[in-house]
Design an enzyme around this catalytic site. Structure first.
Site, PDB file in Angstrom:
ATOM      1  CE  LYS A  13      -2.359  -0.993   3.762  1.00 41.09           C
ATOM      2  NZ  LYS A  13      -1.781  -2.290   4.172  1.00 41.09           N
ATOM      3  NE  ARG A  88      -4.367  -1.619   9.588  1.00 38.11           N
ATOM      4  CZ  ARG A  88      -3.286  -0.993   9.139  1.00 38.11           C
ATOM      5  NH1 ARG A  88      -3.339   0.264   8.789  1.00 38.11           N
ATOM      6  NH2 ARG A  88      -2.151  -1.636   9.010  1.00 38.11           N
ATOM      7  NE  ARG A 127       7.269  -3.193   5.444  1.00 41.50           N
ATOM      8  CZ  ARG A 127       5.949  -3.106   5.542  1.00 41.50           C
ATOM      9  NH1 ARG A 127       5.235  -2.656   4.533  1.00 41.50           N
ATOM     10  NH2 ARG A 127       5.331  -3.496   6.642  1.00 41.50           N
ATOM     11  NE  ARG A 162       6.176  -0.743   9.498  1.00 43.42           N
ATOM     12  CZ  ARG A 162       4.942  -0.702   9.038  1.00 43.42           C
ATOM     13  NH1 ARG A 162       4.699  -0.142   7.868  1.00 43.42           N
ATOM     14  NH2 ARG A 162       3.943  -1.222   9.713  1.00 43.42           N
ATOM     15  NE  ARG A 173       1.933  -5.034  11.011  1.00 46.57           N
ATOM     16  CZ  ARG A 173       3.023  -4.836  10.283  1.00 46.57           C
ATOM     17  NH1 ARG A 173       4.163  -5.387  10.622  1.00 46.57           N
ATOM     18  NH2 ARG A 173       2.972  -4.077   9.220  1.00 46.57           N
TER      19      ARG A 173
HETATM   20  P1  AMP Z   1       0.711   0.342   8.835  1.00 45.29           P
HETATM   21  O1  AMP Z   1       1.889   1.233   8.691  1.00 45.29           O
HETATM   22  O2  AMP Z   1      -0.454   0.781   7.989  1.00 45.29           O
HETATM   23  O3  AMP Z   1       1.037  -1.122   8.656  1.00 45.29           O
HETATM   24  O4  AMP Z   1       0.202   0.505  10.351  1.00 45.29           O
HETATM   25  C1  AMP Z   1       1.039   0.159  11.450  1.00 45.29           C
HETATM   26  C2  AMP Z   1       0.195   0.017  12.703  1.00 45.29           C
HETATM   27  O5  AMP Z   1      -0.493   1.249  12.982  1.00 45.29           O
HETATM   28  C3  AMP Z   1      -0.921  -1.010  12.626  1.00 45.29           C
HETATM   29  O6  AMP Z   1      -0.467  -2.339  12.896  1.00 45.29           O
HETATM   30  C4  AMP Z   1      -1.870  -0.494  13.708  1.00 45.29           C
HETATM   31  O7  AMP Z   1      -1.390  -0.787  15.010  1.00 45.29           O
HETATM   32  C5  AMP Z   1      -1.778   1.024  13.523  1.00 45.29           C
HETATM   33  N1  AMP Z   1      -2.775   1.539  12.542  1.00 45.29           N
HETATM   34  C6  AMP Z   1      -2.516   2.150  11.355  1.00 45.29           C
HETATM   35  N2  AMP Z   1      -3.643   2.506  10.733  1.00 45.29           N
HETATM   36  C7  AMP Z   1      -4.656   2.095  11.529  1.00 45.29           C
HETATM   37  C8  AMP Z   1      -6.082   2.140  11.433  1.00 45.29           C
HETATM   38  N3  AMP Z   1      -6.691   2.689  10.359  1.00 45.29           N
HETATM   39  N4  AMP Z   1      -6.811   1.604  12.437  1.00 45.29           N
HETATM   40  C9  AMP Z   1      -6.222   1.057  13.519  1.00 45.29           C
HETATM   41  N5  AMP Z   1      -4.890   0.969  13.679  1.00 45.29           N
HETATM   42  C10 AMP Z   1      -4.102   1.473  12.705  1.00 45.29           C
END
Ligand code: AMP
Length: 219
Positions: A13, A88, A127, A162, A173
Site C-alpha cells: 500500500k 481498517r 522490508r 520497522r 497483524r
Molecule cells: P501500517 O503502517 O499501515 O502497517 O500501520 C502500522 C500500525 O499502525 C498497525 O499495525 C496499527 O497498530 C496502527 N494503525 C494504522 N492505521 C490504523 C487504522 N486505520 N486503524 C487502527 N490501527 C491502525
C-alpha cells in the site's frame, strides 16, 4: 480524487500510494506513518499507542478517526488523497463516508491489493524503509534491493527495519487483518467501489498500472 488502498500489511500500500502521488497531484495519508511519528516525537498519544503498534493490534477507532479528520482538513489534502492503512474497520469506513458526504465529497475507488499470507511474510521480513521521513522510500532485500546495501537510492539516508516487521508481530497483524479488515472489503464491495489487484511477492506495481486503474474510475 479520493482513493482508498486496502490490503494486508506488506501488500504494498505504501509503495502504491507513493506512485499515485507521482501520477496525480493528490496527498498520501498513511495512518501508520502518522502514529509512528507521534511515537518518535514522544507525544502523549504516541506513548499510548506504542505498545498497541508493537503488538500488532489496531489503534482504537476514536484515535484513528480524530487523526484522519485533522489530516483531511489540511489545505494540501483538498485536491484529493490516497488513503493508505485507513479505513481498517467497518466503523472507520462508515465514518469516512459520512465525513466526506458532509463536504460534498465521495470515495472514487477502493483498491484491494490481494496477496497470499505466505507472500506477505516473505515481503515484510525483507522490508527496509528509508530513515528519512521526508523521503520514506521502501525497499525489499529480495525483490527491490537498494543499489548500495543499507543506503537509500533516492536520498542517501540509512535504511532501517520497522519495529513491527518481525515474524511474531507480522503473524499477529495478518490475523488482525483477516478478522477486522476483511469486513471492510465486503463493505466497499457492497458500495460498488471495490477494484481488485492480484499480486505475488515479486510483483512490482508501475506508474502505468496506476494510470490504468485511474482510467477505470473515469469509465
Ligand atoms: P501500517 O503502517 O499501515 O502497517 O500501520 C502500522 C500500525 O499502525 C498497525 O499495525 C496499527 O497498530 C496502527 N494503525 C494504522 N492505521 C490504523 C487504522 N486505520 N486503524 C487502527 N490501527 C491502525
Amino acid at each position: 480524487m479520493i482513493i482508498v488502498l486496502l490490503g494486508a500489511p506488506g501488500s504494498g500500500k505504501g509503495t502504491v500510494a507513493k506512485l499515485f502521488t507521482e501520477v496525480v497531484n493528490i496527498e498520501h495519508i498513511s495512518t501508520g506513518d502518522i502514529f509512528r511519528e507521534e511515537i518518535e516525537n514522544g507525544t502523549e498519544i504516541g506513548k499510548k499507542l506504542e505498545k498497541t503498534m508493537v503488538r500488532g493490534s489496531l489503534v482504537p477507532d476514536e484515535i484513528v478517526i480524530e487523526a484522519i479528520e485533522q489530516r483531511l482538513k489540511r489545505p494540501s489534502a483538498q485536491n484529493g488523497v490516497v488513503l493508505d492503512g485507513f479505513p481498517r474497520t467497518t466503523k472507520q469506513a462508515e465514518y469516512l463516508k459520512e465525513m466526506l458526504s458532509k463536504q460534498g465529497k465521495k470515495i472514487d475507488m477502493a483498491i484491494q491489493l490481494k496477496i497470499s499470507d505466505e507472500d506477505i511474510i516473505d515481503r515484510t521480513i525483507e522490508r527496509r524503509i528509508c530513515s528519512n521521513k521526508k523521503c520514506g522510500a521502501i525497499y525489499n532485500l529480495k525483490y527491490n534491493k537498494p543499489r548500495q546495501e543499507g543506503i537509500c537510492d533516492k536520498c542517501g539516508s540509512s535504511l532501517i527495519r520497522r519495529e513491527d516487521d518481525n515474524i511474531e508481530t507480522i503473524q499477529r497483524r495478518i490475523k488482525t487483518y483477516h478478522t477486522r479488515s476483511e469486513p471492510v472489503i465486503k463493505y466497499f464491495e457492497n458500495e460498488g467501489l471495490l477494484y481488485n489487484v492480484d499480486l505475488k511477492a515479486e510483483d512490482k506495481v508501475t506508474k502505468n498500472d496506476i494510470k490504468r486503474w485511474i482510467k477505470e474510475i473515469k469509465n
